[in-house]
Design a protein around this motif. Structure first.
Motif, PDB file in Angstrom:
ATOM      1  N   HIS A 124       1.771 -14.581   1.925  1.00  0.00           N
ATOM      2  CA  HIS A 124       1.555 -14.602   3.368  1.00  0.00           C
ATOM      3  C   HIS A 124       0.100 -14.268   3.653  1.00  0.00           C
ATOM      4  O   HIS A 124      -0.586 -13.624   2.850  1.00  0.00           O
ATOM      5  CB  HIS A 124       2.507 -13.661   4.123  1.00  0.00           C
ATOM      6  N   ALA A 125      -0.383 -14.768   4.768  1.00  0.00           N
ATOM      7  CA  ALA A 125      -1.775 -14.552   5.168  1.00  0.00           C
ATOM      8  C   ALA A 125      -1.867 -14.711   6.677  1.00  0.00           C
ATOM      9  O   ALA A 125      -0.952 -15.235   7.324  1.00  0.00           O
ATOM     10  CB  ALA A 125      -2.696 -15.545   4.458  1.00  0.00           C
ATOM     11  N   TRP A 126      -3.000 -14.242   7.224  1.00  0.00           N
ATOM     12  CA  TRP A 126      -3.170 -14.210   8.678  1.00  0.00           C
ATOM     13  C   TRP A 126      -4.323 -15.093   9.132  1.00  0.00           C
ATOM     14  O   TRP A 126      -5.298 -15.288   8.403  1.00  0.00           O
ATOM     15  CB  TRP A 126      -3.466 -12.784   9.147  1.00  0.00           C
ATOM     16  N   LYS A 127      -4.196 -15.612  10.329  1.00  0.00           N
ATOM     17  CA  LYS A 127      -5.315 -16.284  10.992  1.00  0.00           C
ATOM     18  C   LYS A 127      -5.953 -15.272  11.924  1.00  0.00           C
ATOM     19  O   LYS A 127      -5.369 -14.883  12.946  1.00  0.00           O
ATOM     20  CB  LYS A 127      -4.854 -17.502  11.788  1.00  0.00           C
ATOM     21  N   PHE A 150       1.169 -16.819   8.462  1.00  0.00           N
ATOM     22  CA  PHE A 150       1.677 -17.886   7.612  1.00  0.00           C
ATOM     23  C   PHE A 150       2.442 -17.238   6.466  1.00  0.00           C
ATOM     24  O   PHE A 150       1.878 -16.448   5.704  1.00  0.00           O
ATOM     25  CB  PHE A 150       0.518 -18.726   7.079  1.00  0.00           C
ATOM     26  N   SER A 209      -9.422 -21.941   3.091  1.00  0.00           N
ATOM     27  CA  SER A 209      -8.919 -22.637   4.279  1.00  0.00           C
ATOM     28  C   SER A 209      -9.005 -21.785   5.542  1.00  0.00           C
ATOM     29  O   SER A 209      -8.526 -22.205   6.602  1.00  0.00           O
ATOM     30  CB  SER A 209      -7.462 -23.073   4.044  1.00  0.00           C
ATOM     31  N   HIS A 234      -3.413 -23.515   9.390  1.00  0.00           N
ATOM     32  CA  HIS A 234      -4.388 -22.662  10.073  1.00  0.00           C
ATOM     33  C   HIS A 234      -4.688 -23.202  11.467  1.00  0.00           C
ATOM     34  O   HIS A 234      -4.810 -22.443  12.440  1.00  0.00           O
ATOM     35  CB  HIS A 234      -5.666 -22.597   9.236  1.00  0.00           C
ATOM     36  N   PRO A 236      -4.803 -12.463   2.254  1.00  0.00           N
ATOM     37  CA  PRO A 236      -3.620 -13.053   1.618  1.00  0.00           C
ATOM     38  C   PRO A 236      -2.951 -12.069   0.669  1.00  0.00           C
ATOM     39  O   PRO A 236      -3.615 -11.294  -0.021  1.00  0.00           O
ATOM     40  CB  PRO A 236      -4.197 -14.253   0.853  1.00  0.00           C
ATOM     41  N   LEU A 295      -6.025 -20.435   0.060  1.00  0.00           N
ATOM     42  CA  LEU A 295      -5.789 -19.811   1.366  1.00  0.00           C
ATOM     43  C   LEU A 295      -7.097 -19.308   1.965  1.00  0.00           C
ATOM     44  O   LEU A 295      -7.400 -19.541   3.145  1.00  0.00           O
ATOM     45  CB  LEU A 295      -4.800 -18.658   1.238  1.00  0.00           C
ATOM     46  N   PHE A 319      -7.915 -18.436   5.916  1.00  0.00           N
ATOM     47  CA  PHE A 319      -6.961 -17.344   6.084  1.00  0.00           C
ATOM     48  C   PHE A 319      -7.542 -16.026   5.587  1.00  0.00           C
ATOM     49  O   PHE A 319      -8.419 -15.995   4.722  1.00  0.00           O
ATOM     50  CB  PHE A 319      -5.659 -17.650   5.331  1.00  0.00           C
ATOM     51  N   PHE A 350      -3.066 -26.248   4.023  1.00  0.00           N
ATOM     52  CA  PHE A 350      -3.371 -24.916   4.565  1.00  0.00           C
ATOM     53  C   PHE A 350      -4.273 -25.016   5.791  1.00  0.00           C
ATOM     54  O   PHE A 350      -4.135 -24.229   6.736  1.00  0.00           O
ATOM     55  CB  PHE A 350      -4.029 -24.047   3.501  1.00  0.00           C
TER      56      PHE A 350
END
Length: 296
Positions: free
Chosen positions: A274-277, A158, A200, A149, A205, A197, A202, A145
């Motif tokens: 799914h997750a965002w940076k 992601f 790491s 990232h 999530p 997540l 993110f 992850f």
């Protein structure tokens, strides 16, 4: 028993290399999960410039993503180079004659051999990292992850699927206490994936899961299908030789007790996420990033 569930990456590569020529004939579940992941994109406002398909296989998801995002540049990475041979479009005679590249214009696909646990890409190079049923082959999920990232740019998405702990529970139960070897790969719980997540880097999530049950006439059919998609046991704690006849018959007997309506079930717990940076804390999101996340 405490089995060694460390994934042998060399065996993973070898298994998928061997499975590549006939992979598409057996990968029914993989395509179904991919299609369900794609449908989730209908509810996400995001327009990536570069897409990284991590674990691209024979290119089913790659092609679907390029249909959805025709202007995007695609980076298709897989641990087994033989998968790329199946994924690459056959060049036309004119293209071969003129010695042109594989694709033209912005809609270009680059095929790279590599591992999602150590991505061979520069920082902040992708707007979407897509990974369909690959994470179960990773030994260090937090490292994986962190790599994803790293290669995402701010505002990047992601999206992934993987198998959860109930996957192949019938097979695991059949071999329980048969011998001192592991017979089924280990799978990570959905909640632990979500926590990893966040650890790491993110943000926001979203996780969910569903069950698929495939049915077979016999245990050999289950094992044959797993081998056909390169998904048989590749843990360090596996038996290196053949399972003894007595142990095998005992395991088959246990599995046969699961038979329902004349068929043997094989359960797959599929986890989606799914997750965002996002910007580091303390920084203000740009209007473009806010627009991509659907906040405005």
């Amino acid at each position: 028993m405490n089995y060694d569930h460390t994934i042998d990456k060399r065996q993973v590569r070898t298994a998928f290399e061997r499975a590549a020529p006939d992979y598409d004939k057996a990968a029914i579940l993989q395509r179904e999960v991919c299609d369900r992941m794609l449908s989730r994109l209908d509810y996400i406002k995001h327009l990536p410039d570069v897409i990284l398909d991590a674990g691209s296989g024979t290119g089913y998801g790659t092609r679907k993503l390029l249909t959805r995002y025709p202007a995007a540049r695609m980076l298709a990475i897989d641990i087994a180079p033989a998968m790329h041979l199946q994924a690459r479009p056959s060049p036309s005679p004119w293209r071969q004659l003129l010695k042109l590249g594989r694709t033209e214009g912005r809609n270009q696909t680059s095929y790279i051999a590599g591992d999602i646990e150590q991505l061979p890409f520069k920082d902040s190079c992708a707007g979407l990292v897509w990974s369909n049923l690959v994470l179960q082959w990773c030994n260090d999920l937090e490292k994986t992850f962190s790599e994803v990232h790293r290669v995402l740019h701010t505002g990047g998405l992601f999206m992934f699927s993987t198998f959860g702990p109930d996957t192949l529970k019938e097979l695991r139960q059949a071999f329980r206490n048969i011998d001192d070897y592991s017979h089924v790969n280990r799978f990570t719980d959905m909640h632990d994936i979500g926590d990893t997540l966040v650890h790491s880097g993110f943000a926001t999530p979203v996780m969910d899961m569903e069950y698929f049950t495939l049915t077979y006439d016999d245990v050999i059919g289950v094992m044959r299908d797993l081998k056909a998609i390169g998904a048989h046991n590749v843990t360090q704690g596996r038996r290196r030789g053949l399972t003894g006849k007595a142990a095998w018959q005992k395991a088959v007997g246990h599995y046969e007790s699961k038979r329902i309506a004349g068929k043997l079930p094989a359960t797959f717990e599929v986890v989606y996420g799914h997750a965002w940076k996002l910007q580091p804390r303390g920084n203000v999101l740009t209007p473009e990033t806010r627009r991509q996340l659907g906040l405005i």
